[in-house]
Design a protein around this motif. Structure first.
Motif, PDB file in Angstrom:
ATOM      1  N   ALA A 162     -37.479 -36.893 -21.733  1.00 11.14           N
ATOM      2  CA  ALA A 162     -36.220 -36.545 -21.892  1.00 11.14           C
ATOM      3  C   ALA A 162     -35.356 -36.395 -20.547  1.00 11.14           C
ATOM      4  N   GLY A 163     -36.304 -36.291 -19.562  1.00 13.38           N
ATOM      5  CA  GLY A 163     -35.834 -35.919 -18.194  1.00 13.38           C
ATOM      6  C   GLY A 163     -35.726 -34.415 -17.870  1.00 13.38           C
ATOM      7  N   ARG A 200     -36.063 -31.434 -15.785  1.00 10.85           N
ATOM      8  CA  ARG A 200     -36.455 -31.086 -14.363  1.00 10.85           C
ATOM      9  C   ARG A 200     -36.692 -29.652 -14.230  1.00 10.85           C
ATOM     10  N   PHE A 201     -36.263 -28.891 -14.835  1.00  9.35           N
ATOM     11  CA  PHE A 201     -36.699 -27.488 -14.544  1.00  9.35           C
ATOM     12  C   PHE A 201     -37.131 -26.640 -15.705  1.00  9.35           C
ATOM     13  N   ALA A 253     -30.307 -23.389 -13.382  1.00 12.94           N
ATOM     14  CA  ALA A 253     -30.834 -24.717 -13.157  1.00 12.94           C
ATOM     15  C   ALA A 253     -29.761 -25.559 -13.860  1.00 12.94           C
ATOM     16  N   ARG A 274     -26.732 -25.109 -15.157  1.00 13.62           N
ATOM     17  CA  ARG A 274     -25.427 -25.326 -14.585  1.00 13.62           C
ATOM     18  C   ARG A 274     -25.586 -26.029 -13.099  1.00 13.62           C
ATOM     19  N   GLY A 321     -26.921 -28.857 -13.050  1.00  8.44           N
ATOM     20  CA  GLY A 321     -27.036 -29.898 -13.621  1.00  8.44           C
ATOM     21  C   GLY A 321     -28.403 -30.422 -13.856  1.00  8.44           C
ATOM     22  N   ALA A 322     -29.274 -29.719 -13.902  1.00  2.96           N
ATOM     23  CA  ALA A 322     -30.728 -30.264 -14.451  1.00  2.96           C
ATOM     24  C   ALA A 322     -30.857 -29.964 -15.789  1.00  2.96           C
ATOM     25  N   ARG A 323     -31.612 -30.875 -16.496  1.00  2.00           N
ATOM     26  CA  ARG A 323     -32.196 -30.709 -17.695  1.00  2.00           C
ATOM     27  C   ARG A 323     -33.251 -29.457 -17.724  1.00  2.00           C
ATOM     28  N   ARG A 342     -25.971 -37.660 -22.180  1.00  4.95           N
ATOM     29  CA  ARG A 342     -25.659 -36.389 -21.366  1.00  4.95           C
ATOM     30  C   ARG A 342     -24.374 -35.944 -21.474  1.00  4.95           C
TER      31      ARG A 342
END
Ligand SMILES: Cc1ncc(C[n+]2csc(CCOP(=O)(O)OP(=O)(O)O)c2C)c(N)n1
Ligand code: SF4
Lengths: 592, 287
Positions: A215-216, A218-219, A262, A264, A266-268, A389
């Motif tokens: 799902a992308g 990243r954090f 994270a 906020r 912009g990371a998923r 998104r």
């Protein structure tokens, strides 16, 4: 002989039970057999009984049953712990030469297969390989081609060098040969047929981790806790390949707040924990919701309350995820019902979070987390993964959302409740947000009208989602049956199989498995259409039954299990039967 | 980043509700000056604020900002910076926020050394909840909840930071605006976690740690031969409990920020429309 085989290895924690069981499970999966594993483990690292159980069949298996066919017992206690599941065709493999195993009595007429595991392992190069000797013996007893073990041994020991791998292969063969020479193996009547099917073998935590990467995500920030830690361990190392990072935080308060930061930026972003950790995160749920930050918060439930039974199954946190936090918090609660859904619901959780800018609770349980199951690889077809998104605006679109003074309205009260989202760094998008009640600009306010406007706006997202998304259920069994069973979470597998057992005895049952806790499907019609409604869950009070009653304004029956052990198919079928009999009993009395 | 950014660009149109004379006015002005001075602008800056009078700062500044829950501002800042190292991240809060409810996060944020600045407005009291003892209150400081004083020594945040492996420790005084802005600027420019404890007097509830008290006692390190490179010298100064200093107490010039050590490169906001390329390999691992 039944079509499925139930196999287990048991001993003390620290005896390598897990890795040995996994070697066998992988070998079966590679040989094109379906596998469903379960673990009995205690909350300690060394010592204490532990077992790894494998159920395998050519057809799909979805649950565990109360029967053991082959048991490798490294300790005498293993036999006692599993006594009730042994039967006259069971085979118990153990090392009769060990001083502690000399007076072993195998119950229920099962066959005692004494194999000098330690001695044969030493012959192969080291006593440490005694578990693998036992695997070789088990291959012979079940007529399972031993070559299938080789690849699993390679996977497990490859890092340690070829010599170790070869020694292990030899050890397995020593076990096999010993059984061939000393016993009439045909008598056992087990025959593990192989097929050409291709399967992958994974557990629920791994499926959630894989779903997050697909799902992308990243954090990830988390703090270790059983049974959620495997998600973090899976992501560590793998997420970096995609440009992401796992951070082990100092506690769960930090974990959820880092994940929020994270998100906020912009990371998923995601965090996962279990009961005690969810408690610590609770204050921040409201901040996530009022700041309208997309965040996936995963709770892999275990037995509570307090530290309860950390290595045991329970579905006791439903109320916590549904209602946890002060004030009223718009949220989504999604609960996968099987391991493949752990993957797909994770993907969906990220989409819901970003489309609606809310916290999404992904609720799993220990039975899903530690169970490994075989799937055809296309169950996880990555081409099917969609990433949505939501209303992210870039520097060109930001203008449309500025007020007359040029300020970005990050909490604009739109008709659907979802506001534009500008990632930090976007020109002209600078704005503040706060857990305090705020206006459309994110500025603190106690203005009564603005308060109502913002509460309504946030709440509206749930209504919008109800219109746009399908919060449906999965259905099994006979759709016209008078008996309706409803469950959530990992109970699906046991109940599905229970349906067959019930049907064999002439009980037709309709079964609904619900993966959405909030918003959830309206089951009013289904409940009203049935004569008997039973809600099945692993907790003492019936938290899901309560919400169903609340929705349909009608009493439902409950089957609750809270001894720390997941439902088994045969036991659940018996419970359902008993409920029906109990009902029939009362009706008869009333009729008289 | 435009070079014509002025510090007033970081000001929001919200009027502060701080008591007239509160030290937080000066603290905030210095922060805005330092941000402008270091070439940042509101669109690349993220300010995270704690809870307390001090925490209101996020509301009065203009940038990307989050005003979170009590004591958790540092983890939020770490998350922001990890997800987008291109942003200038500044975290601000009070002594209660940072050294009491958030004390655990403080030492771990220091250890982690993410490249951001942390400004603590130390007024040695809980302002927003109307005057209870804070972790930096004096042992005999009488308040409604401690009528005979807290009867325990105050926390020494700079010592905590040093013991936790800090790479930048500074002390500032809000009313000395020029020096204060310079010190915050140094914290921003530091490659790693730039920690600044700011004496930011509460004129309403603290009649001991007043402007006069700090003015009379504070010693500017710039006017001494203090060598911030020297950890032993820093330690000695930090442990002098009866002295108040202003300036950079300690700076490790070799500091490498956490996110750099972890190899984080650029923003994590961009992701593909579907599963990433090669995602089927993730499935194949389970054969
Ligand atoms: C979990 C929680 N506990 C308590 C509070 C109440 N509270 C708000 S501000 C504050 C103290 C703030 O003191 P400090 O950080 O020194 O900031 P100041 O107001 O002095 O600037 C407290 C206890 C809260 N908001 N959240
Ligand atoms: S109470 Fe104290 S800290 Fe709060 S605004 Fe007033 S002077 Fe400042």
């Amino acid at each position: 002989m039944p079509e499925d085989l139930n196999w287990a290895i048991g001993g003390e924690a620290g005896d390598g039970i897990d890795s040995t069981g996994k070697i066998f499970a992988q070998a079966l999966s590679r040989a094109g057999r379906h596998v469903f594993t379960s673990k009995d483990f205690a909350s300690r690292i060394r010592g204490g009984y532990t077992a790894y159980k494998v159920r395998t069949a050519v057809d799909r298996v979805e649950s565990v049953v109360d029967r053991l066919d082959i048991l490798i017992a490294l300790t005498e206690r293993t036999i006692h712990e599993n006594e009730d599941e042994l039967h006259e065709d069971s085979v118990v493999i153990y090392d009769g030469e060990r001083s502690t195993m000399q007076d072993v009595e195998v119950p229920h007429g099962a066959t005692a297969l004494e194999v000098p595991l330690k001695r044969l392992a030493e012959d192969a190069g080291g006593a440490i390989m005694l578990n693998v000797v036992a695997l070789g013996a088990a291959c012979e007893v079940t007529n399972f081609p031993i070559e299938n073990l080789d690849e699993s041994l390679q996977k497990r020991f490859g890092d340690k060098g070829e010599a170790i791998v070869e020694n292990n292969k030899t050890a397995a063969r020593k076990g096999q040969e010993y059984v061939q020479e000393e016993f009439e193996t045909d008598d056992f009547g087990y025959d593990l047929e192989t097929t050409d099917a291709d399967y992958v073998l994974l557990n629920g935590d791994e499926a959630i981790g894989m779903g997050a990467l697909a799902a992308g995500c990243r954090f990830y920030a988390g703090y270790p806790i059983t049974p959620a830690t495997d998600i973090m361990e899976y992501l560590t190392g793998r997420i970096d390949q995609f440009g992401g990072k796992v951070v082990q935080a100092e506690d769960e308060l930090a974990a959820i707040n880092m994940a929020l930061g994270a998100a906020r930026a912009g990371a998923r972003s995601m965090t996962a924990t279990s009961g005690p950790g969810i408690d610590l995160m609770t204050e921040t749920f409201g901040l996530v919701a009022t700041s309208e930050t997309p965040l996936v918060i995963c709770d892999v439930m275990r037995s509570g309350p307090s530290t309860g039974m950390p290595t045991k199954q329970e579905q006791g946190d439903l109320d916590m995820t549904l209602y946890g936090g002060h004030g009223e918090i718009p949220r989504f609660v999604v609960a996968p019902t099987n391991i493949s859904e752990c993957f797909w619901k994770t993907v969906e959780a990220f989409n819901l979070a970003e489309k609606y800018q809310t916290p999404v609770f992904l609720v799993s349980d220990l039975a899903l987390a530690v169970t490994e199951q075989t799937f055809s690889p296309d169950t996880f077809d990555m081409d099917e993964v969609e990433v949505e998104r939501g209303k992210v605006v870039d520097e060109d679109e930001v203008d449309a959302w500025l007020d007359e003074q040029g300020r970005f309205q990050a909490h604009f009260a739109t008709a659907d409740g979802v506001s534009p989202r500008a990632f930090p760094g976007t020109t002209d998008g600078a704005h503040m947000t706060t857990g305090l009640e705020h206006d459309e600009l994110g500025r603190r306010t106690e203005d009564t009208d603005v308060r109502i406007e913002q509460v309504d706006k946030r709440q509206r997202k749930v209504d919008t989602a109800r219109e746009q998304e399908e919060f449906d259920y999965r259905e099994f069994g006979d759709p016209d049956a008078d008996t309706l069973v409803i469950s959530w979470g990992s109970n699906e597998g046991a109940m599905r199989e229970g349906l067959d057992l019930l049907a064999e005895e002439g009980h037709d049952v309709r079964f609904i498995s619900v993966p959405y806790i909030f918003p959830r499907p309206d089951l009013t019609e289904e409940v009203q259409a049935a004569e008997d409604v039973i809600v099945v869950e692993c907790n003492a009070t019936g938290q899901f039954a309560d919400v169903i009653e609340h929705d349909v304004l009608e009493r439902v029956d409950r089957i609750n299990k809270y001894n720390g052990v997941r439902f088994k198919a045969d036991e659940l079928a018996a419970d359902v039967k008993e409920h029906l009999a109990g009902d029939a009993g009362t009706q008869e009395v009333e009729a008289e | 980043m435009s070079s014509d950014v002025r510090f007033t660009d970081f000001k929001s149109d919200k009027q502060p509700t701080w008591c007239p004379g509160c030290g937080d006015f000066g603290t905030m002005n210095g922060m805005m000056k330092a941000l402008a001075e270091t070439g940042n602008d509101p669109d690349n800056t993220f300010v995270v604020a704690g809870i307390g009078c001090s925490g209101k700062i996020g509301t009065y500044m203009h940038s990307y900002a989050l005003h979170g829950v009590h004591g958790r501002a540092l983890p939020v800042g770490i998350g922001v910076k990890m997800a987008n190292p291109d942003l200038e991240v500044m975290v601000a809060g009070g002594d209660g926020d940072g050294y009491s409810i958030g004390a655990g996060h403080f030492i771990h944020a220091v250890r982690r050394n993410v490249d951001m600045s942390y400004v603590v407005m130390d007024n040695r009291i809980y302002g927003l909840t109307k005057g209870q003892a804070s972790p930096t209150s004096r042992k005999d400081f009488e308040t409604a909840t401690t009528p005979e004083g807290p009867k325990q020594p105050p926390v020494n945040p700079k010592a905590l930071a040093l013991a936790s492996g800090a790479t930048f420790i500074a002390q500032s005084f809000s009313s000395n605006s020029q020096r204060h802005a310079e010190i915050v600027q140094q914290a921003i420019e530091h490659d790693g976690f730039g920690f600044v404890n700011v004496y930011s007097p509460c004129v309403t509830f603290n009649d001991v740690d007043t402007y006069d008290y700090f003015r009379d006692t504070i010693v500017d390190l710039a006017e001494t031969d203090h060598d911030a490179d020297n950890r032993d010298q820093a330690k000695d100064k930090i442990l002098e409990s009866d002295k108040e200093y202003m300036g950079v107490l300690y700076q490790d010039e070799d500091s490498v920020p956490f996110e750099e050590r972890e190899g984080v490169e650029g923003s994590m906001a961009e992701i593909p429309d579907g599963a990433p390329e090669g995602a089927m390999d993730l499935v194949r691992e389970f054969y």
